[in-house]
Write a protein that holds these residues in place. Structure first.
Motif: not given
Lengths: 283, 461, 298
Positions: C1-6, C8-9
């Motif tokens: 699980m990776s943090a959403p990219t800029e 997508v956010r």
């Protein structure tokens, strides 16, 4: 100051005064607001006989209007309330939701869109009058009451503006605490923002109530059947049909139309002043 | 202390507001049968009928409706009094929510016919149940038809004639039995009847701006046609119109522009009341319709007056065939009517001779039909109904231009009348109206042609 | 699980925001944007209410220039606007100054003066029809008692429009509140300083009060211009534009064109001229006002 207040009170006082006159005196010149009663054999104005005659005349006029064969005021009254309740509910809810999006959420482009909201306040009603009519015609809604309250369910620029300003003042900490407790945006909105904003919501609701109550052009354009008339339109039709002859009845009808607004004003003056002070009521 | 009062105040206030809101909410959806619906007997099909009349004239229409409702048991006509009816009707028809029958004016007929807003009556009934143009006097049939189609039924008919006050005639040394027949005689009588005091008009003999409802009337009485239907041309710059307006201008010139205007405006709101300028004797003569007799009966039954066809220039005088302007209140079945057959049944009922004559008598008007029953004139509320009848049946009677732009054209003549009253040269004013009216006509025809092309194109594709 | 990219956010934020404002967004599209666009199109067509629109280009706008009623309505509206702006500016400042003085019952007086703002326009017009009646209306009765023959208010071409302006001044709640708020904001210290400088009441008004509340006055003037250009119900109910077109206001003419003459296309063209006019006048007032208005720093 009292001179000014008296001058401003004159029209309403005379509306009430003419509404309790016998028909023959409604179109008589004179500056005394009180009629001479009983007719033909006037009693002195301080006597009991005078005031009971006046009460009798008033109730005769008002029941004459309420039960008039020429206009169905009880139905107009109900219709107006119906449109009023629906549009107040819609306007308050929809504006609050939109104002939440404009104040409590941060998203790119938000302030740009909000400027657009404010710009729509500048568009004169006249430009929209005919195309909106044609739009409702295309939707097949002419002759129904929907055009009178449906637009309110999409919020109004001014109400959104007002609520947004209010929501902005609510401290963020409250919201963050709710978020930590697992509240969604919707939950925060319902449980934190709305309860805290009651005064502002009330202002919006009252402004919308008065605006709907006073609306004349909308009913005139969209309603075709007498059984759908609102009070404003009913009063106008009553007045124009009579050609101004029984002025006492026309004025009694006016009092019936004005009275609910008066009651609301007395009950919630503070909020009206708040709303109108921000520039909201148009004539 | 003060805190607690404040608090209590706000609690009661909140309670009051809450109670108000709750009350409104309950009442708003309280089931209530509108009065207009409560009186309809069960099992009848409702026909909504919009009519312009109010007061005693409206009551007369209601009696016709009541008669229809009691003569059969399937339909129920509901009369709805509507003010500014042609506007409201257009908005309702244009909006797709029309009533079933509407009482509009005869000058609306071309517009309704061309835009298909009225269902032609000859397209509904057939054979024994039809309405036939030959029921009506010839000029009336023309009023009701357009391009060979019967568009409307008649509700009531009127023409315009000259009312004169016989007592005032006698008082001014004029012979009450020799009312003016030509405009030249009219001018003489008018001047004799006029009384002025301190620069103000105390009594006017005649003021052509009183009432201002037919600013195109005098051009017609001078023999003008206003419109040539064959070539689709306005004719307002014709000599007849110019002469008529030059004649009209004589009145403000003799009486004073400002004074005569003020006099006219002052009475513009008091027609058909006890303060009516003719009924109250403030004018000696007036051009009016047959209904004025009704109001005289109502407000001043003792008034000694006479009615004659409106005067014309001496060269046109033809006592057997008086000039006049004929107009009618007409019934149409609008496009979008839910049940044209049912509506037609009511319209057809109103065209029956006994029904027509009942309404005509109650409105103190003449009959629009080709033949009157023997008893029609007896005891008629209008002593001079035969004068109006003669105008209806005259070879010289005129109807308004049958062009869809007539309403706009008529509007122009209002401005023109006013300009002439203020002293502008009649020829220039008429030329201006002519140019604008022709523009309107041309544009309307061009647009119609374009519309036809595009609708055919749509059909072809 | 990776943090959403800029990206997508941002997208999520925007879509959430749009979802919340969607009521307004939909309403804006359906009840405003579509009508406005339709109105632009209709202004270029001949559209009889009973018929279908036909494209005619600039014909409607050309017709305007030679339409005498257009010019008359325009002139009437200008007269109305000028009289109303002047009248309501003077009246709102005067009344506000009067009501701001601490006095017994000021609250009640304020309530009474504010009240007419809420009276439904039809009821308002009906009442004034009676007040203005030349024979038995209150004004002429009062003037008659004083030995003066009152005019035929609404029936006289010279008086009708001023009568309507006069009636409009009765609805003064909003500008009054704006002025009142501005007056409250004038710092007491300024008055004290002015008194120390030996200014009289009159020059205090001219040199302290008016400059300090001038932004509010300007705001009221602009609002008054905008509203004056939209006046419709009073002439419609009271005079139908008469006598002799004396009270035919611009909005009334637009209404008549659309719903009486059934000329939707021409009415749309008229309406757009009104928009331009409103914007020009409001901008003009702001431009003129800029010179005379005193804005406090900060």
């Amino acid at each position: 100051m009292w001179i000014a207040a008296t001058l401003y009170a004159i029209p309403l006082v005379w509306m009430a005064a003419v509404s309790i006159r016998p028909a023959a005196q409604a179109a008589a010149a004179g500056v005394n607001p009180l009629p001479s009663l009983p007719e033909g054999d006037p009693a002195p104005k301080w006597s009991v006989a005078y005031w009971s005659a006046l009460a009798g005349q008033s109730s005769e006029n008002y029941s004459g209007v309420w039960n008039s064969p020429a206009a169905d005021f009880p139905t107009y009254f109900r219709n107006t309330l119906m449109v009023g309740v629906l549009s107040v509910l819609g306007m308050t809810l929809a504006s609050a939701v939109a104002a939440y999006g404009f104040s409590r959420l941060r998203w790119p482009g938000r302030d740009g869109v909000f400027v657009l909201v404010l710009l729509t306040l500048m568009i004169p009603q006249a430009v929209l009058m005919s195309p909106q009519y044609l739009l409702f015609k295309k939707m097949g809604l002419i002759g129904t009451m929907l055009p009178l309250w449906l637009p309110a369910w999409f919020g109004g620029a001014f109400s959104i503006f007002l609520l947004r300003q209010f929501f902005m003042t609510i401290p963020r900490e409250l919201e963050e605490a709710a978020r930590i407790d697992g509240c969604s945006h919707w939950g925060t909105f319902l449980r934190i923002i709305l309860p805290l904003s009651r005064p502002a919501l009330l202002v919006v609701a009252l402004m919308q109530a008065v605006a709907t109550w006073n609306d004349f052009l909308g009913p005139l354009l969209y309603l075709n059947r007498e059984e759908q008339y609102t009070l404003s339109l009913g009063l106008q039709m009553f007045q124009s049909q009579h050609g101004g002859t029984p002025w006492n009845l026309v004025m009694a009808a006016s009092v019936i139309v004005v009275a609910p607004v008066l009651v609301l004003y007395v009950a919630a003056r503070r909020f009206f002043v708040g709303g109108v002070g921000a520039g909201g009521v148009k004539e | 202390m003060s805190f607690s009062t404040d608090n209590r105040g706000s609690v009661t206030r909140r309670a009051a507001l809450g109670a108000l809101a709750a009350g409104a909410g309950v009442m708003a959806f309280w089931p209530r049968i509108p009065r207009s619906r409560a009186s309809i007997p069960a099992g009848r099909k409702v026909i909504d009928y919009w009519e312009k009349w109010t007061g005693p004239e409206g009551d007369a229409v209601q009696r016709i409706v009541d008669r229809f409702n009691s003569e059969q048991s399937l339909l129920w006509v509901r009369r709805v009094p509507v003010s500014e009816i042609d506007t409201k009707a257009m908005v309702a028809i244009g909006g797709g929510d029309p009533p079933d029958v509407v009482g509009v004016f005869s000058y609306n007929v071309p517009q309704y016919a061309l835009s298909g807003a009225a269902i032609p009556l000859d397209s509904i009934g057939a054979g024994a149940t039809s309405i036939r143009p030959d029921w009506y006097a010839p000029a009336v049939a023309r009023l009701l038809s357009f391009n060979g189609r019967l568009i409307a039924g008649v509700s009531s008919l009127y023409s315009l004639a000259l009312y004169y006050n016989r007592s005032l005639f006698a008082e001014a040394g004029l012979d009450p039995d020799q009312p003016p027949r030509t405009v030249e005689e009219l001018d003489i009588a008018a001047d004799r009847l006029t009384i002025r005091r301190d620069g103000r008009i105390e009594r006017a003999g005649l003021l052509p701006n009183l009432p201002l409802w037919w600013p195109y009337f005098w051009p017609i009485m001078f023999g003008g046609r206003l419109y040539d239907p064959v070539n689709d041309r306005a004719e307002f710059d014709a000599l007849e119109s110019v002469r008529a307006y030059e004649w009209v201008a004589g009145y403000p010139r003799r009486l004073g522009t400002a004074e005569s205007r003020e006099f006219g405006v002052a009475y513009n709101r008091s027609f058909h009341s006890p303060q009516d300028p003719f009924i109250s004797g403030r004018v000696g003569m007036i051009v009016q319709g047959p209904w004025l007799a009704n109001f005289i009966n109502l407000y001043r039954p003792g008034l000694d007056y006479g009615v004659v066809p409106a005067p014309v220039p001496a060269g046109l005088l033809d006592p057997a065939n008086p000039y006049g302007l004929l107009e009618a209140d007409v019934l149409i079945i609008p496009r979008g009517c839910k049940d044209p057959e049912a509506a037609f049944e009511f319209v057809r009922f109103t065209q029956r001779r006994d029904v027509q004559e009942q309404l005509a008598r109650e409105h103190t008007k003449s009959s629009p039909l080709a033949e009157c029953s023997a008893g029609f004139y007896e005891g008629h509320g209008n002593k001079f109904v035969r004068v109006f009848d003669a105008i209806t049946r005259s070879a010289n009677v005129r109807i308004l231009p049958q062009t869809p732009v007539w309403k706009g054209y008529a509007h122009l003549t209002e401005g023109a009348f006013d300009s002439v009253w203020r002293g502008e040269a009649a020829a220039a004013v008429c030329a201006r109206v002519q140019a604008r009216a022709q523009e309107m006509i041309d544009r309307s025809s061009a647009v119609r042609a374009k519309r036809m092309v595009s609708s055919e194109g749509r059909r072809a594709s | 699980m990776s943090a959403p990219t800029e990206g997508v956010r941002r997208w999520r934020e925007v879509s959430l925001g749009l979802a919340w404002i969607s009521p307004w967004l939909v309403g804006f599209g359906v009840f405003l944007l579509v009508p406005v666009l339709l109105s632009v199109y209709y202004s270029l067509t001949d559209y009889a209410l009973l018929d279908v629109p036909v494209w005619i280009g600039w014909e409607n706008y050309r017709e305007l220039l030679s339409d005498a009623l257009f010019w008359k309505a325009l002139r009437n509206t200008m007269v109305y606007a000028v009289l109303s702006v002047i009248g309501s500016s003077i009246l709102s400042v005067g009344l506000a100054a009067m009501l701001e003085r601490p006095m017994r019952g000021a609250g009640l007086a304020r309530a009474i003066i504010f009240l007419p703002t809420l009276v439904p326009v039809v009821a308002n017009c009906v009442t004034w029809l009676w007040l203005f009646n030349p024979q038995y209306g209150l004004f002429n009765s009062a003037m008659g008692a004083a030995g003066v023959q009152g005019p035929n208010w609404l029936g006289d071409t010279r008086w009708a429009l001023p009568s309507m302006v006069f009636m409009g001044l009765w609805v003064i709640g909003s500008p009054l509140l704006v002025c009142g708020a501005a007056l409250k904001d004038v710092p007491e210290s300024l008055y004290e300083a002015a008194s120390l400088d030996g200014m009289g009441a009159r020059s205090r008004l001219m040199h302290v009060t008016l400059p300090m509340i001038s932004p509010a006055v300007l705001f009221n003037a602009v609002m008054s211009i905008i509203w004056s250009l939209q006046v419709l119900a009073p002439p419609m109910i009271m005079t139908r534009g008469g006598p002799d077109g004396a009270t035919l206001t611009y909005s009334m003419y637009v209404y008549k064109t659309a719903f009486e003459f059934g000329r939707m296309g021409y009415a749309s063209a008229l309406a757009w001229v009104q928009v331009l006019l409103t914007l020009t006048l409001a901008a003009g007032a702001l431009w003129i006002g800029r010179k005379g208005v005193f804005y406090r720093a900060g």
